[in-house]
Design a protein around this motif. Structure first.
Motif, PDB file in Angstrom:
ATOM      1  N   GLY A  32      45.609 -52.728  21.074  1.00 21.05           N
ATOM      2  CA  GLY A  32      44.666 -52.039  20.223  1.00 21.05           C
ATOM      3  C   GLY A  32      45.288 -51.548  18.934  1.00 21.05           C
ATOM      4  O   GLY A  32      44.710 -50.737  18.233  1.00 21.05           O
ATOM      5  N   ASN A  33      46.486 -52.014  18.634  1.00 17.57           N
ATOM      6  CA  ASN A  33      47.195 -51.603  17.438  1.00 17.57           C
ATOM      7  C   ASN A  33      48.004 -52.790  16.944  1.00 17.57           C
ATOM      8  O   ASN A  33      48.556 -53.538  17.731  1.00 17.57           O
ATOM      9  N   HIS A  34      48.089 -52.978  15.633  1.00 16.76           N
ATOM     10  CA  HIS A  34      48.804 -54.135  15.107  1.00 16.76           C
ATOM     11  C   HIS A  34      50.314 -54.001  15.244  1.00 16.76           C
ATOM     12  O   HIS A  34      51.022 -54.987  15.198  1.00 16.76           O
ATOM     13  N   TYR A  35      50.813 -52.796  15.398  1.00 16.34           N
ATOM     14  CA  TYR A  35      52.254 -52.596  15.425  1.00 16.34           C
ATOM     15  C   TYR A  35      52.691 -52.120  16.796  1.00 16.34           C
ATOM     16  O   TYR A  35      52.101 -51.223  17.373  1.00 16.34           O
ATOM     17  N   ARG A  36      53.751 -52.718  17.309  1.00 15.76           N
ATOM     18  CA  ARG A  36      54.279 -52.345  18.606  1.00 15.76           C
ATOM     19  C   ARG A  36      55.096 -51.070  18.452  1.00 15.76           C
ATOM     20  O   ARG A  36      55.802 -50.894  17.472  1.00 15.76           O
ATOM     21  N   ARG A  37      54.976 -50.221  19.409  1.00 14.58           N
ATOM     22  CA  ARG A  37      55.749 -48.989  19.393  1.00 14.58           C
ATOM     23  C   ARG A  37      56.861 -49.125  20.416  1.00 14.58           C
ATOM     24  O   ARG A  37      56.612 -49.288  21.597  1.00 14.58           O
ATOM     25  N   GLY A  38      58.093 -49.089  19.967  1.00 19.20           N
ATOM     26  CA  GLY A  38      59.226 -49.297  20.861  1.00 19.20           C
ATOM     27  C   GLY A  38      59.600 -48.037  21.609  1.00 19.20           C
ATOM     28  O   GLY A  38      59.494 -46.928  21.097  1.00 19.20           O
ATOM     29  N   ASN A  39      60.027 -48.213  22.831  1.00 20.74           N
ATOM     30  CA  ASN A  39      60.508 -47.111  23.660  1.00 20.74           C
ATOM     31  C   ASN A  39      61.960 -47.373  24.029  1.00 20.74           C
ATOM     32  O   ASN A  39      62.320 -47.438  25.200  1.00 20.74           O
ATOM     33  N   HIS A  40      62.805 -47.521  23.017  1.00 18.36           N
ATOM     34  CA  HIS A  40      64.175 -47.907  23.270  1.00 18.36           C
ATOM     35  C   HIS A  40      65.059 -46.724  23.618  1.00 18.36           C
ATOM     36  O   HIS A  40      66.019 -46.872  24.354  1.00 18.36           O
ATOM     37  N   SER A  41      64.749 -45.583  23.101  1.00 17.40           N
ATOM     38  CA  SER A  41      65.573 -44.410  23.391  1.00 17.40           C
ATOM     39  C   SER A  41      64.753 -43.385  24.175  1.00 17.40           C
ATOM     40  O   SER A  41      63.536 -43.488  24.294  1.00 17.40           O
ATOM     41  N   ARG A  42      65.440 -42.414  24.713  1.00 18.40           N
ATOM     42  CA  ARG A  42      64.765 -41.370  25.494  1.00 18.40           C
ATOM     43  C   ARG A  42      63.781 -40.593  24.624  1.00 18.40           C
ATOM     44  O   ARG A  42      62.694 -40.246  25.069  1.00 18.40           O
ATOM     45  N   TRP A  43      64.154 -40.306  23.377  1.00 19.68           N
ATOM     46  CA  TRP A  43      63.283 -39.559  22.484  1.00 19.68           C
ATOM     47  C   TRP A  43      61.975 -40.309  22.241  1.00 19.68           C
ATOM     48  O   TRP A  43      60.901 -39.704  22.243  1.00 19.68           O
ATOM     49  N   ASP A  44      62.058 -41.606  22.035  1.00 24.38           N
ATOM     50  CA  ASP A  44      60.846 -42.405  21.829  1.00 24.38           C
ATOM     51  C   ASP A  44      59.945 -42.373  23.061  1.00 24.38           C
ATOM     52  O   ASP A  44      58.722 -42.299  22.951  1.00 24.38           O
ATOM     53  N   ARG A  45      60.534 -42.433  24.255  1.00 19.53           N
ATOM     54  CA  ARG A  45      59.737 -42.394  25.483  1.00 19.53           C
ATOM     55  C   ARG A  45      59.074 -41.035  25.660  1.00 19.53           C
ATOM     56  O   ARG A  45      57.925 -40.944  26.088  1.00 19.53           O
ATOM     57  N   VAL A  46      59.784 -39.965  25.302  1.00 17.40           N
ATOM     58  CA  VAL A  46      59.210 -38.615  25.413  1.00 17.40           C
ATOM     59  C   VAL A  46      58.042 -38.460  24.434  1.00 17.40           C
ATOM     60  O   VAL A  46      56.990 -37.930  24.784  1.00 17.40           O
ATOM     61  N   MET A  47      58.219 -38.926  23.199  1.00 12.96           N
ATOM     62  CA  MET A  47      57.151 -38.819  22.206  1.00 12.96           C
ATOM     63  C   MET A  47      55.952 -39.688  22.576  1.00 12.96           C
ATOM     64  O   MET A  47      54.800 -39.297  22.375  1.00 12.96           O
ATOM     65  N   TYR A  48      56.200 -40.851  23.155  1.00 13.06           N
ATOM     66  CA  TYR A  48      55.116 -41.730  23.609  1.00 13.06           C
ATOM     67  C   TYR A  48      54.297 -41.039  24.693  1.00 13.06           C
ATOM     68  O   TYR A  48      53.072 -40.996  24.633  1.00 13.06           O
ATOM     69  N   SER A  49      54.975 -40.478  25.688  1.00  8.20           N
ATOM     70  CA  SER A  49      54.248 -39.811  26.772  1.00  8.20           C
ATOM     71  C   SER A  49      53.551 -38.547  26.280  1.00  8.20           C
ATOM     72  O   SER A  49      52.462 -38.202  26.749  1.00  8.20           O
ATOM     73  N   ARG A  50      54.142 -37.844  25.314  1.00  5.49           N
ATOM     74  CA  ARG A  50      53.489 -36.654  24.753  1.00  5.49           C
ATOM     75  C   ARG A  50      52.195 -37.031  24.032  1.00  5.49           C
ATOM     76  O   ARG A  50      51.154 -36.402  24.226  1.00  5.49           O
ATOM     77  N   ASP A  51      52.270 -38.092  23.194  1.00  6.10           N
ATOM     78  CA  ASP A  51      51.073 -38.521  22.483  1.00  6.10           C
ATOM     79  C   ASP A  51      50.010 -39.039  23.432  1.00  6.10           C
ATOM     80  O   ASP A  51      48.819 -38.830  23.220  1.00  6.10           O
ATOM     81  N   TRP A  52      50.432 -39.697  24.487  1.00  5.79           N
ATOM     82  CA  TRP A  52      49.478 -40.196  25.481  1.00  5.79           C
ATOM     83  C   TRP A  52      48.788 -39.020  26.181  1.00  5.79           C
ATOM     84  O   TRP A  52      47.587 -39.040  26.419  1.00  5.79           O
ATOM     85  N   ARG A  53      49.541 -37.996  26.503  1.00  9.75           N
ATOM     86  CA  ARG A  53      48.987 -36.824  27.187  1.00  9.75           C
ATOM     87  C   ARG A  53      48.040 -36.047  26.286  1.00  9.75           C
ATOM     88  O   ARG A  53      46.981 -35.586  26.718  1.00  9.75           O
ATOM     89  N   LEU A  54      48.384 -35.888  25.002  1.00  9.68           N
ATOM     90  CA  LEU A  54      47.576 -35.064  24.105  1.00  9.68           C
ATOM     91  C   LEU A  54      46.293 -35.754  23.653  1.00  9.68           C
ATOM     92  O   LEU A  54      45.241 -35.121  23.571  1.00  9.68           O
TER      93      LEU A  54
END
Length: 70
Positions: A32-54
């Motif tokens: 649903g988005n043209h750009y892939r969001r990478g989860n390569h580092s722990r910080w990226d995974r935390v921000m991904y899950s935070r945005d998903w939760r909010l």
């Protein structure tokens, strides 16, 4: 003649640019988005899950209006 170079040029250009555009459209179709969001580092995974939760969608831009009031 000089115009005989055009067909090989188009083929090579398509072979180089084609996969990039194919990924762009496949990300839109599946994510649903043209750009892939990478989860390569722990910080990226935390921000991904935070945005998903909010917001329920980690690909939308989150501002202060998305944070719940306490």
């Amino acid at each position: 003649m000089w115009f005989n170079i055009i067909p090989p040029y188009v083929i090579i250009l398509g072979a180089i640019a084609g996969p990039g555009y194919a990924l762009w459209w496949s990300h839109y179709f599946f994510l649903g988005n043209h750009y892939r969001r990478g989860n390569h580092s722990r910080w990226d995974r935390v921000m991904y899950s935070r945005d998903w939760r909010l917001t329920g969608n980690p690909y939308v831009v989150n501002g202060l209006k998305e944070l719940p009031d306490k």
